[in-house]
Design a protein around this motif. Structure first.
Motif, PDB file in Angstrom:
ATOM      1  N   UNK A 200      13.876 116.533   4.016  1.00  0.00           N
ATOM      2  CA  UNK A 200      13.681 116.565   5.541  1.00  0.00           C
ATOM      3  C   UNK A 200      14.658 115.491   6.108  1.00  0.00           C
ATOM      4  N   UNK A 201      14.574 114.070   5.719  1.00  0.00           N
ATOM      5  CA  UNK A 201      15.204 113.170   6.112  1.00  0.00           C
ATOM      6  C   UNK A 201      16.757 113.396   5.837  1.00  0.00           C
ATOM      7  N   UNK A 202      17.130 113.769   4.659  1.00  0.00           N
ATOM      8  CA  UNK A 202      18.417 113.904   4.246  1.00  0.00           C
ATOM      9  C   UNK A 202      19.198 114.914   5.183  1.00  0.00           C
ATOM     10  N   UNK A 203      18.453 116.133   5.478  1.00  0.00           N
ATOM     11  CA  UNK A 203      19.045 117.028   6.243  1.00  0.00           C
ATOM     12  C   UNK A 203      19.093 116.717   7.590  1.00  0.00           C
ATOM     13  N   UNK A 204      18.136 115.814   7.995  1.00  0.00           N
ATOM     14  CA  UNK A 204      18.238 115.413   9.518  1.00  0.00           C
ATOM     15  C   UNK A 204      19.557 114.402   9.533  1.00  0.00           C
ATOM     16  N   UNK A 205      19.867 113.396   8.482  1.00  0.00           N
ATOM     17  CA  UNK A 205      21.103 112.755   8.552  1.00  0.00           C
ATOM     18  C   UNK A 205      22.089 113.299   8.568  1.00  0.00           C
ATOM     19  N   UNK A 206      22.189 114.679   7.699  1.00  0.00           N
ATOM     20  CA  UNK A 206      23.300 115.475   7.614  1.00  0.00           C
ATOM     21  C   UNK A 206      23.532 116.191   8.923  1.00  0.00           C
ATOM     22  N   UNK A 207      22.583 116.597   9.522  1.00  0.00           N
ATOM     23  CA  UNK A 207      22.751 117.457  10.829  1.00  0.00           C
ATOM     24  C   UNK A 207      23.310 116.555  11.964  1.00  0.00           C
ATOM     25  N   UNK A 208      22.782 115.191  11.930  1.00  0.00           N
ATOM     26  CA  UNK A 208      23.117 114.179  12.990  1.00  0.00           C
ATOM     27  C   UNK A 208      24.634 114.018  12.567  1.00  0.00           C
ATOM     28  N   UNK A 209      24.948 113.753  11.298  1.00  0.00           N
ATOM     29  CA  UNK A 209      26.388 113.392  11.064  1.00  0.00           C
ATOM     30  C   UNK A 209      27.432 114.515  11.515  1.00  0.00           C
TER      31      UNK A 209
ATOM     32  N   UNK B  52      30.077 118.472   1.401  1.00  0.00           N
ATOM     33  CA  UNK B  52      30.302 117.198   0.411  1.00  0.00           C
ATOM     34  C   UNK B  52      30.395 115.826   0.616  1.00  0.00           C
ATOM     35  N   UNK B  53      31.104 115.673   1.770  1.00  0.00           N
ATOM     36  CA  UNK B  53      31.243 114.460   2.504  1.00  0.00           C
ATOM     37  C   UNK B  53      30.075 113.971   2.960  1.00  0.00           C
ATOM     38  N   UNK B  54      29.318 114.646   3.725  1.00  0.00           N
ATOM     39  CA  UNK B  54      27.907 114.226   4.166  1.00  0.00           C
ATOM     40  C   UNK B  54      26.898 114.211   3.130  1.00  0.00           C
ATOM     41  N   UNK B  55      27.016 114.895   2.183  1.00  0.00           N
ATOM     42  CA  UNK B  55      26.112 114.662   0.895  1.00  0.00           C
ATOM     43  C   UNK B  55      26.335 113.372   0.345  1.00  0.00           C
ATOM     44  N   UNK B  56      27.405 113.010   0.328  1.00  0.00           N
ATOM     45  CA  UNK B  56      27.841 111.710  -0.257  1.00  0.00           C
ATOM     46  C   UNK B  56      27.323 110.551   0.375  1.00  0.00           C
ATOM     47  N   UNK B  57      27.029 110.660   1.808  1.00  0.00           N
ATOM     48  CA  UNK B  57      26.534 109.575   2.871  1.00  0.00           C
ATOM     49  C   UNK B  57      24.923 109.466   2.498  1.00  0.00           C
ATOM     50  N   UNK B  58      24.254 110.343   1.985  1.00  0.00           N
ATOM     51  CA  UNK B  58      22.813 110.391   1.752  1.00  0.00           C
ATOM     52  C   UNK B  58      22.447 109.343   0.592  1.00  0.00           C
ATOM     53  N   UNK B  59      21.309 108.877   0.785  1.00  0.00           N
ATOM     54  CA  UNK B  59      20.741 108.312  -0.651  1.00  0.00           C
ATOM     55  C   UNK B  59      20.705 109.227  -1.766  1.00  0.00           C
ATOM     56  N   UNK B  60      20.726 108.548  -3.092  1.00  0.00           N
ATOM     57  CA  UNK B  60      20.665 109.286  -4.318  1.00  0.00           C
ATOM     58  C   UNK B  60      19.601 110.301  -4.311  1.00  0.00           C
ATOM     59  N   UNK B  61      18.268 110.055  -4.089  1.00  0.00           N
ATOM     60  CA  UNK B  61      17.099 110.704  -4.076  1.00  0.00           C
ATOM     61  C   UNK B  61      17.396 111.824  -2.956  1.00  0.00           C
ATOM     62  N   UNK B  62      17.788 111.661  -1.921  1.00  0.00           N
ATOM     63  CA  UNK B  62      17.894 112.572  -0.824  1.00  0.00           C
ATOM     64  C   UNK B  62      18.976 113.658  -1.573  1.00  0.00           C
TER      65      UNK B  62
END
Length: 194
Positions: free
Chosen positions: A180-189, A137-147
């Motif tokens: 894809x971009x959102x999952x990459x950001x979450x994985x990296x975080x 949830x915390x990492x989802x909150x860091x994504x853009x709204x569309x991601x």
């Protein structure tokens, strides 16, 4: 020329055993008693060497001697000495006992392995699951709204990418890129936090 009766000749123990086996094969109980006296210690020694358990060795030795009584008529002197035949019977019977015991242990182990259920620490699993959900949830909150919207529909609502595209009224390629971009950001975080 003097004819010598069989009783006047001193037979070697091997010949004596072979003769006794032949007589036992005809059902001669006194021959069996004599054969028993001559061979019981040998039979016990062979079984003890294989089994290494005195009580089991005694039991198997008795089985062998009983088998000699029942099968003596099958003994073929041309295939080996009487002692060798008896020792072979004893060795085979002892090895069969070892194999039977091992087979029983293998069956018991297989049943145990199939029925064994490791203890599960449900409290620890529950805590770990909640912590993992909190991190997501915390990492989802860091994504853009569309991601976040695309990933939430796909992973939490079970939508396919095509259904996400229809629900958001955007092209399928756009949904794929956002996810894809959102999952990459979450994985990296998540990787950086570990």
């Amino acid at each position: 020329m003097k004819v010598v009766a069989a009783t006047d000749v001193d037979f070697e123990p091997q010949d004596q055993i072979a003769m006794l086996i032949a007589e036992v094969g005809k059902g001669d109980e006194s021959a069996f008693r004599e054969l028993y006296e001559l061979t019981a210690d040998w039979v016990y020694g062979v079984t003890l060497r294989v089994l290494r358990d005195p009580s089991q060795s005694e039991e198997v030795a008795q089985e062998v001697l009983l088998e000699i009584w029942r099968t003596a008529a099958r003994y073929d002197r041309t295939k080996g000495s009487g002692k060798a035949w008896i020792m072979t019977l004893a060795h085979r019977r002892a090895v069969d006992r070892v194999r039977s015991a091992q087979s029983g242990r293998d069956r018991e182990q297989k049943v145990f392995d199939q029925s064994y259920e490791p203890e599960i620490d449900t409290v620890a699993d529950t805590v770990e699951t909640r912590l993992e959900q909190e991190r997501v949830r915390r990492y989802l909150a860091e994504l853009t709204d569309s991601q976040r919207e695309a990933i939430s529909l796909a992973y939490f609502k079970g939508y396919s990418q095509r259904e996400v595209a229809q629900a958001l009224d955007v092209p399928l390629g756009t949904v794929k890129t956002r996810m894809r971009d959102g999952l990459i950001r979450m994985r990296d975080a998540m990787g950086a936090a570990s």
